[in-house]
Design a protein around this motif. Sequence first.
Motif, PDB file in Angstrom:
ATOM      1  N   HIS A 180       0.618  -1.124  -0.451  1.00 43.09           N
ATOM      2  CA  HIS A 180       0.122   0.289   0.177  1.00 43.09           C
ATOM      3  C   HIS A 180       1.464   0.988   0.100  1.00 43.09           C
TER       4      HIS A 180
ATOM      5  N   MET B  63       4.747  -2.288  -6.016  1.00 46.40           N
ATOM      6  CA  MET B  63       3.379  -2.320  -6.458  1.00 46.40           C
ATOM      7  C   MET B  63       3.634  -1.825  -7.531  1.00 46.40           C
ATOM      8  N   THR B  64       3.222  -3.245  -8.608  1.00 46.17           N
ATOM      9  CA  THR B  64       1.944  -2.251  -9.660  1.00 46.17           C
ATOM     10  C   THR B  64       1.114  -2.569  -9.862  1.00 46.17           C
ATOM     11  N   PRO B  65       0.311  -2.598 -11.054  1.00 40.42           N
ATOM     12  CA  PRO B  65      -0.809  -2.731 -11.680  1.00 40.42           C
ATOM     13  C   PRO B  65      -1.174  -4.193 -11.884  1.00 40.42           C
ATOM     14  N   ASN B  66      -2.660  -4.307 -11.495  1.00 41.76           N
ATOM     15  CA  ASN B  66      -3.422  -5.587 -11.446  1.00 41.76           C
ATOM     16  C   ASN B  66      -2.004  -7.240 -11.589  1.00 41.76           C
ATOM     17  N   GLN B  67      -1.069  -6.755 -10.241  1.00 41.85           N
ATOM     18  CA  GLN B  67      -0.320  -7.976 -10.191  1.00 41.85           C
ATOM     19  C   GLN B  67      -1.280  -9.007  -9.714  1.00 41.85           C
TER      20      GLN B  67
ATOM     21  N   ASN C  74      -9.932   0.576  -3.814  1.00 42.14           N
ATOM     22  CA  ASN C  74     -10.434  -0.173  -5.022  1.00 42.14           C
ATOM     23  C   ASN C  74     -11.504  -0.094  -5.874  1.00 42.14           C
TER      24      ASN C  74
END
Length: 371
Positions: free
Chosen positions: A40, A62-66, A247
């Motif tokens: 986060h 953190m990366t998108p859609n992991q 989210n």
Amino acid sequence: MKNILFLFGTRPEAIKMAPLIKAFKEDVRFSVKTGITAQHREMLDQVLDFFDIEADHDLNVMTPNQTLHGLTATLILRITDEILLKEKFDLVFVQGDTTTVLAAALAAFYQKIKIAHIEAGLRSHNIYSPFPEEANRALTSKLANFHFCPTEQAKENLLKENITENVYVTGNTVIDALFEGLRKIEHTDEQQLINTFGTIDFTKKIVLVTCHRRENFGTPFLEICHALLDIADNYPEVEIVYPVHPNPNIKITAHEVLKRNNIKLIHPLDYHELIWMMSKSNIILTDSGGIQEEAPSLGKPVLVLREVTERTEGVDAGTAILVGSDKTKIVAETIKLLGDNEYYAKISKSLNPYGDGTSSKQIMDIIAMDL
């Protein structure tokens, strides 16, 4: 001098680690480093700023859609290569049940570094609820060398799993953090905080809502929203305040469905804003584990928006009521708390089973003696 690493990745972990980090840094017997994975990012950074914690290692994973498997693999690799192989540590602290916790425990185990697990022994006894947290904490318990349990029930859960060495009941450090946070905001201009929340009328009763867990996505969350609409319609004089999680599984539905003048959808709250808002609320509806633990210390009844909870002590003590996503239960219990003063007083005056604010010192003393 023992070299200690505190490793965490999410806002709840940071909150519960903060008083421990402070205690260990103030003790000359320990050399302390902090590492963050930043599951986060923004929410984590705010807590670090509030508690004046500076990370020595920041993996920023953190990366998108992991995916869970991708995140876990990345965490094990980077924790090992970028932290554990760079310095020699005698002990790694992990807290709770996130993917960071399991990955950090595995990485430390592979390097034969001792592991201390904070908030050990929580169990829902359903490996898929919450998912993947139940598996994360159970697997971490098999790897940890020190188990710091918030309650006797948590200790009993470990003993039933034949985990019997270095198991201690210390209370939950979240209460330490709560008391420290409240001391900090005592010096804040309250009118400034009130202004932050715009149109919320604090002369009215406040029902605070937090809901973001994966198991509530979809139909359960829609049921919760319709329960809030019923409460709003039955009690137009009550303000329902919902800091909406970013989210999209939550945010889109909340803004589409929750359209009432007395339902206030606001931005996600920083930690100091959240504990202040909790202190001003009359009732809290939540699926958060931390809030289930904090609210009793503030005298606030909690309705738990989950089908099962690993924090059964609050339910047993009478500080929390398990309502899940059942619209009928949510509405009935909220209305009862709003309308029955005797019932409200009974719940709000129940003792907090999760600790008294001394957990960090207890843990530090045990480590100093046993490590």
